[in-house]
Motif scaffolding. Structure first.
Motif, PDB file in Angstrom:
ATOM      1  N   GLY A 175       0.816  -1.205   0.000  1.00  0.00           N
ATOM      2  CA  GLY A 175       0.000   0.000   0.000  1.00  0.00           C
ATOM      3  C   GLY A 175       0.850   1.255   0.000  1.00  0.00           C
ATOM      4  N   SER A 176       1.950   1.260   0.789  1.00  0.00           N
ATOM      5  CA  SER A 176       2.838   2.415   0.826  1.00  0.00           C
ATOM      6  C   SER A 176       3.492   2.641  -0.524  1.00  0.00           C
ATOM      7  CB  SER A 176       3.911   2.195   1.903  1.00  0.00           C
ATOM      8  OG  SER A 176       3.322   2.058   3.167  1.00  0.00           O
ATOM      9  N   SER A 177       3.890   1.550  -1.185  1.00  0.00           N
ATOM     10  CA  SER A 177       4.514   1.659  -2.499  1.00  0.00           C
ATOM     11  C   SER A 177       3.540   2.251  -3.508  1.00  0.00           C
ATOM     12  CB  SER A 177       4.992   0.283  -2.968  1.00  0.00           C
ATOM     13  OG  SER A 177       5.954  -0.231  -2.087  1.00  0.00           O
ATOM     14  N   LEU A 178       2.254   1.850  -3.441  1.00  0.00           N
ATOM     15  CA  LEU A 178       1.253   2.397  -4.359  1.00  0.00           C
ATOM     16  C   LEU A 178       1.033   3.883  -4.117  1.00  0.00           C
ATOM     17  CD1 LEU A 178      -1.335  -0.498  -4.366  1.00  0.00           C
ATOM     18  CD2 LEU A 178       0.053   0.245  -6.285  1.00  0.00           C
ATOM     19  N   ASP A 179       1.048   4.313  -2.847  1.00  0.00           N
ATOM     20  CA  ASP A 179       0.925   5.741  -2.545  1.00  0.00           C
ATOM     21  C   ASP A 179       2.073   6.523  -3.153  1.00  0.00           C
ATOM     22  OD1 ASP A 179      -1.411   5.413  -1.135  1.00  0.00           O
ATOM     23  OD2 ASP A 179      -0.393   5.129   0.795  1.00  0.00           O
ATOM     24  N   ALA A 180       3.254   5.988  -3.028  1.00  0.00           N
ATOM     25  CA  ALA A 180       4.427   6.658  -3.582  1.00  0.00           C
ATOM     26  C   ALA A 180       4.339   6.745  -5.099  1.00  0.00           C
ATOM     27  CB  ALA A 180       5.695   5.913  -3.167  1.00  0.00           C
ATOM     28  N   LEU A 181       3.803   5.663  -5.712  1.00  0.00           N
ATOM     29  CA  LEU A 181       3.676   5.651  -7.171  1.00  0.00           C
ATOM     30  C   LEU A 181       2.662   6.680  -7.645  1.00  0.00           C
ATOM     31  CD1 LEU A 181       4.548   4.279  -9.780  1.00  0.00           C
ATOM     32  CD2 LEU A 181       2.758   2.566  -9.422  1.00  0.00           C
ATOM     33  N   VAL A 182       1.521   6.810  -6.948  1.00  0.00           N
ATOM     34  CA  VAL A 182       0.518   7.817  -7.306  1.00  0.00           C
ATOM     35  C   VAL A 182       1.104   9.216  -7.187  1.00  0.00           C
ATOM     36  CG1 VAL A 182      -1.659   8.858  -6.615  1.00  0.00           C
ATOM     37  CG2 VAL A 182      -1.441   6.372  -6.692  1.00  0.00           C
ATOM     38  N   SER A 183       1.823   9.462  -6.092  1.00  0.00           N
ATOM     39  CA  SER A 183       2.449  10.769  -5.893  1.00  0.00           C
ATOM     40  C   SER A 183       3.446  11.086  -6.997  1.00  0.00           C
ATOM     41  CB  SER A 183       3.134  10.797  -4.525  1.00  0.00           C
ATOM     42  OG  SER A 183       3.782  12.029  -4.321  1.00  0.00           O
ATOM     43  N   SER A 222       3.312  14.247  -9.658  1.00  0.00           N
ATOM     44  CA  SER A 222       4.460  15.133  -9.843  1.00  0.00           C
ATOM     45  C   SER A 222       4.907  15.164 -11.288  1.00  0.00           C
ATOM     46  CB  SER A 222       5.605  14.671  -8.937  1.00  0.00           C
ATOM     47  OG  SER A 222       6.753  15.454  -9.138  1.00  0.00           O
ATOM     48  N   ARG A 223       4.813  14.002 -11.942  1.00  0.00           N
ATOM     49  CA  ARG A 223       5.220  13.914 -13.348  1.00  0.00           C
ATOM     50  C   ARG A 223       4.306  14.747 -14.255  1.00  0.00           C
ATOM     51  NH1 ARG A 223       9.607  13.454 -16.341  1.00  0.00           N
ATOM     52  NH2 ARG A 223       9.321  12.228 -18.258  1.00  0.00           N
ATOM     53  N   ILE A 224       2.995  14.752 -13.925  1.00  0.00           N
ATOM     54  CA  ILE A 224       2.047  15.548 -14.708  1.00  0.00           C
ATOM     55  C   ILE A 224       2.431  17.027 -14.668  1.00  0.00           C
ATOM     56  CG2 ILE A 224      -0.348  16.361 -14.803  1.00  0.00           C
ATOM     57  CD1 ILE A 224      -1.175  13.603 -13.799  1.00  0.00           C
ATOM     58  N   ASP A 234       5.345  18.305 -14.007  1.00  0.00           N
ATOM     59  CA  ASP A 234       6.615  18.504 -14.719  1.00  0.00           C
ATOM     60  C   ASP A 234       6.400  18.560 -16.220  1.00  0.00           C
ATOM     61  OD1 ASP A 234       7.936  18.531 -12.317  1.00  0.00           O
ATOM     62  OD2 ASP A 234       8.577  16.426 -12.421  1.00  0.00           O
ATOM     63  N   LEU A 235       5.543  17.661 -16.739  1.00  0.00           N
ATOM     64  CA  LEU A 235       5.293  17.648 -18.178  1.00  0.00           C
ATOM     65  C   LEU A 235       4.611  18.935 -18.632  1.00  0.00           C
ATOM     66  CD1 LEU A 235       4.140  13.946 -18.684  1.00  0.00           C
ATOM     67  CD2 LEU A 235       6.205  14.993 -19.607  1.00  0.00           C
ATOM     68  N   GLN A 236       3.678  19.404 -17.824  1.00  0.00           N
ATOM     69  CA  GLN A 236       3.013  20.656 -18.181  1.00  0.00           C
ATOM     70  C   GLN A 236       4.017  21.811 -18.268  1.00  0.00           C
ATOM     71  OE1 GLN A 236       0.102  20.842 -15.059  1.00  0.00           O
ATOM     72  NE2 GLN A 236      -1.551  20.053 -16.383  1.00  0.00           N
ATOM     73  N   GLU A 237       4.871  21.895 -17.303  1.00  0.00           N
ATOM     74  CA  GLU A 237       5.855  22.981 -17.284  1.00  0.00           C
ATOM     75  C   GLU A 237       6.834  22.864 -18.453  1.00  0.00           C
ATOM     76  OE1 GLU A 237       7.644  22.780 -13.478  1.00  0.00           O
ATOM     77  OE2 GLU A 237       5.929  23.691 -12.428  1.00  0.00           O
ATOM     78  N   LEU A 238       7.248  21.624 -18.771  1.00  0.00           N
ATOM     79  CA  LEU A 238       8.218  21.441 -19.858  1.00  0.00           C
ATOM     80  C   LEU A 238       7.615  21.791 -21.213  1.00  0.00           C
ATOM     81  CD1 LEU A 238       9.922  18.103 -18.741  1.00  0.00           C
ATOM     82  CD2 LEU A 238      10.995  20.360 -18.861  1.00  0.00           C
ATOM     83  N   VAL A 239       6.367  21.365 -21.448  1.00  0.00           N
ATOM     84  CA  VAL A 239       5.737  21.663 -22.739  1.00  0.00           C
ATOM     85  C   VAL A 239       5.523  23.162 -22.894  1.00  0.00           C
ATOM     86  CG1 VAL A 239       3.665  21.338 -24.122  1.00  0.00           C
ATOM     87  CG2 VAL A 239       4.699  19.403 -22.929  1.00  0.00           C
ATOM     88  N   ILE A 240       5.062  23.816 -21.844  1.00  0.00           N
ATOM     89  CA  ILE A 240       4.842  25.263 -21.913  1.00  0.00           C
ATOM     90  C   ILE A 240       6.162  26.000 -22.147  1.00  0.00           C
ATOM     91  CG2 ILE A 240       4.138  27.284 -20.562  1.00  0.00           C
ATOM     92  CD1 ILE A 240       2.081  25.478 -19.219  1.00  0.00           C
ATOM     93  N   ALA A 241       7.197  25.550 -21.434  1.00  0.00           N
ATOM     94  CA  ALA A 241       8.508  26.205 -21.604  1.00  0.00           C
ATOM     95  C   ALA A 241       9.062  26.006 -23.000  1.00  0.00           C
ATOM     96  CB  ALA A 241       9.482  25.669 -20.569  1.00  0.00           C
ATOM     97  N   ARG A 242       8.811  24.845 -23.597  1.00  0.00           N
ATOM     98  CA  ARG A 242       9.359  24.562 -24.927  1.00  0.00           C
ATOM     99  C   ARG A 242       8.609  25.317 -26.018  1.00  0.00           C
ATOM    100  NH1 ARG A 242       9.650  18.593 -27.814  1.00  0.00           N
ATOM    101  NH2 ARG A 242      10.443  19.317 -29.836  1.00  0.00           N
ATOM    102  N   ASN A 243       7.307  25.301 -26.014  1.00  0.00           N
ATOM    103  CA  ASN A 243       6.516  25.883 -27.104  1.00  0.00           C
ATOM    104  C   ASN A 243       6.194  27.360 -26.894  1.00  0.00           C
ATOM    105  OD1 ASN A 243       6.377  23.421 -28.495  1.00  0.00           O
ATOM    106  ND2 ASN A 243       4.712  22.756 -27.155  1.00  0.00           N
ATOM    107  N   MET A 244       6.148  27.738 -25.653  1.00  0.00           N
ATOM    108  CA  MET A 244       5.776  29.108 -25.311  1.00  0.00           C
ATOM    109  C   MET A 244       4.398  29.467 -25.844  1.00  0.00           C
ATOM    110  SD  MET A 244       8.246  30.012 -23.444  1.00  0.00           S
ATOM    111  CE  MET A 244       7.868  31.739 -23.221  1.00  0.00           C
ATOM    112  N   ALA A 292      -4.398  15.116 -23.007  1.00  0.00           N
ATOM    113  CA  ALA A 292      -4.339  13.689 -23.334  1.00  0.00           C
ATOM    114  C   ALA A 292      -3.432  12.951 -22.358  1.00  0.00           C
ATOM    115  CB  ALA A 292      -3.852  13.506 -24.769  1.00  0.00           C
ATOM    116  N   VAL A 293      -2.276  13.584 -22.063  1.00  0.00           N
ATOM    117  CA  VAL A 293      -1.357  12.973 -21.099  1.00  0.00           C
ATOM    118  C   VAL A 293      -2.008  12.899 -19.717  1.00  0.00           C
ATOM    119  CG1 VAL A 293       0.864  13.228 -19.918  1.00  0.00           C
ATOM    120  CG2 VAL A 293       0.693  13.712 -22.364  1.00  0.00           C
ATOM    121  N   ASP A 294      -2.681  13.988 -19.349  1.00  0.00           N
ATOM    122  CA  ASP A 294      -3.329  14.041 -18.037  1.00  0.00           C
ATOM    123  C   ASP A 294      -4.410  12.967 -17.915  1.00  0.00           C
ATOM    124  OD1 ASP A 294      -3.786  15.283 -15.468  1.00  0.00           O
ATOM    125  OD2 ASP A 294      -5.680  15.978 -16.316  1.00  0.00           O
ATOM    126  N   THR A 295      -5.207  12.787 -18.980  1.00  0.00           N
ATOM    127  CA  THR A 295      -6.262  11.762 -18.976  1.00  0.00           C
ATOM    128  C   THR A 295      -5.673  10.368 -18.832  1.00  0.00           C
ATOM    129  OG1 THR A 295      -7.667  13.148 -20.372  1.00  0.00           O
ATOM    130  CG2 THR A 295      -8.168  10.791 -20.287  1.00  0.00           C
TER     131      THR A 295
END
Length: 264
Positions: free
Chosen positions: A7-15, A19-21, A23-33, A44-47
């Motif tokens: 259960g603890s491992s699954l919590d860590a995986l969800v977290s 966090s990855r979502i 990060d991806l949002q920030e990276l895409v915005i920074a790249r394309n502006m 799509a990634v978020d879904t």
């Protein structure tokens, strides 16, 4: 890995996914502006990640359900082991003559059904356990056989020439008498003959006594053999059974009544 660690491992995986979502949002915005054009891709990634998150939560819920069942499973195993020990004790002290009868019954289904009925171990339960009712009518009388050590613990004058087989065969026989009496008490009048009905009425008067109520019992007049008779050997067996706490004798009216008692 136990359920808690899983259960603890699954919590860590969800977290980690959450966090990855970000990060991806920030990276895409920074790249394309161009946040407006990049948002559909991020959606799509978020879904996709939320779908994975939902699946992980379902796994956690299932693990919790299994965790909740573990105490019940442990209790069931414990009760099963208790029953197994009792059955092994009964088998180890069953007289050879009865074992031979059991072996012969394998070739005769009708005899096998009768013996199975007599060996019903439900009376040995020490704790009330919710079990489905498989039969109607009186509960089978208990058969608390004695062990060699119990017989050997008696003084030589009390034990006399009695053997373990003789005593345990007598225990089985008195249990049959007790079952017969229980049947007569519960059986309706229309199913009994006139002379049998008179005995049933006597038994119903006896069973209402405080010392007998709720217990299996037999009368001195029931003792007619073949394993137990009112001779010197039979009287010695009754003395041994009283001493070892298998029966308790009382007098009700003009009857000597013996109730079956669980050994302490």
């Amino acid at each position: 890995m136990d359920l808690k660690q899983a259960g603890s491992s699954l919590d860590a995986l969800v977290s980690s996914f959450q966090s990855r979502i970000v990060d991806l949002q920030e990276l895409v915005i920074a790249r394309n502006m161009y946040p407006t054009t990049s948002m559909p891709d991020l959606s799509a990634v978020d879904t996709s990640l939320k779908t994975m998150e939902s699946q992980i939560q379902a796994i956690k819920d299932r693990l919790q359900e299994e965790r909740n069942v573990i105490p019940k499973a442990k209790k069931f195993i414990e009760l099963s082991q208790q029953q197994q020990r009792k059955l092994q004790h009964m088998l180890s002290h069953m007289p050879p003559a009865m074992l031979e009868s059991r072996s012969r019954s394998d070739h005769n289904p009708s005899i096998s059904m009768v013996i199975d009925d007599l060996e019903e171990p439900s009376h040995l339960k020490e704790e009330p356990v919710a079990m489905p009712k498989m039969r109607k009518g009186p509960i089978p009388a208990p058969r608390w056989y004695i062990s060699f050590d119990e017989l050997d613990s008696l003084s030589s004058y009390m034990r006399g020439r009695l053997t373990l087989d003789k005593v345990n065969i007598a225990i089985n026989e008195i249990a049959v008498h007790a079952e017969t009496n229980s049947h007569l008490i519960s059986c309706p009048k229309k199913k009994l003959a006139e002379d049998t009905w008179e005995k049933a009425l006597e038994l119903r008067d006896i069973v209402s006594a405080d010392s007998v109520k709720g217990k299996h019992f037999f009368l001195e007049t029931d003792i007619k053999g073949p394993g137990l008779k009112l001779d010197n050997t039979g009287k010695a067996i009754l003395t041994v059974l009283r001493h070892l706490g298998r029966i308790v004798e009382t007098r009700i009216g003009h009857h000597r009544v013996f109730t079956l008692q669980k050994p302490q």
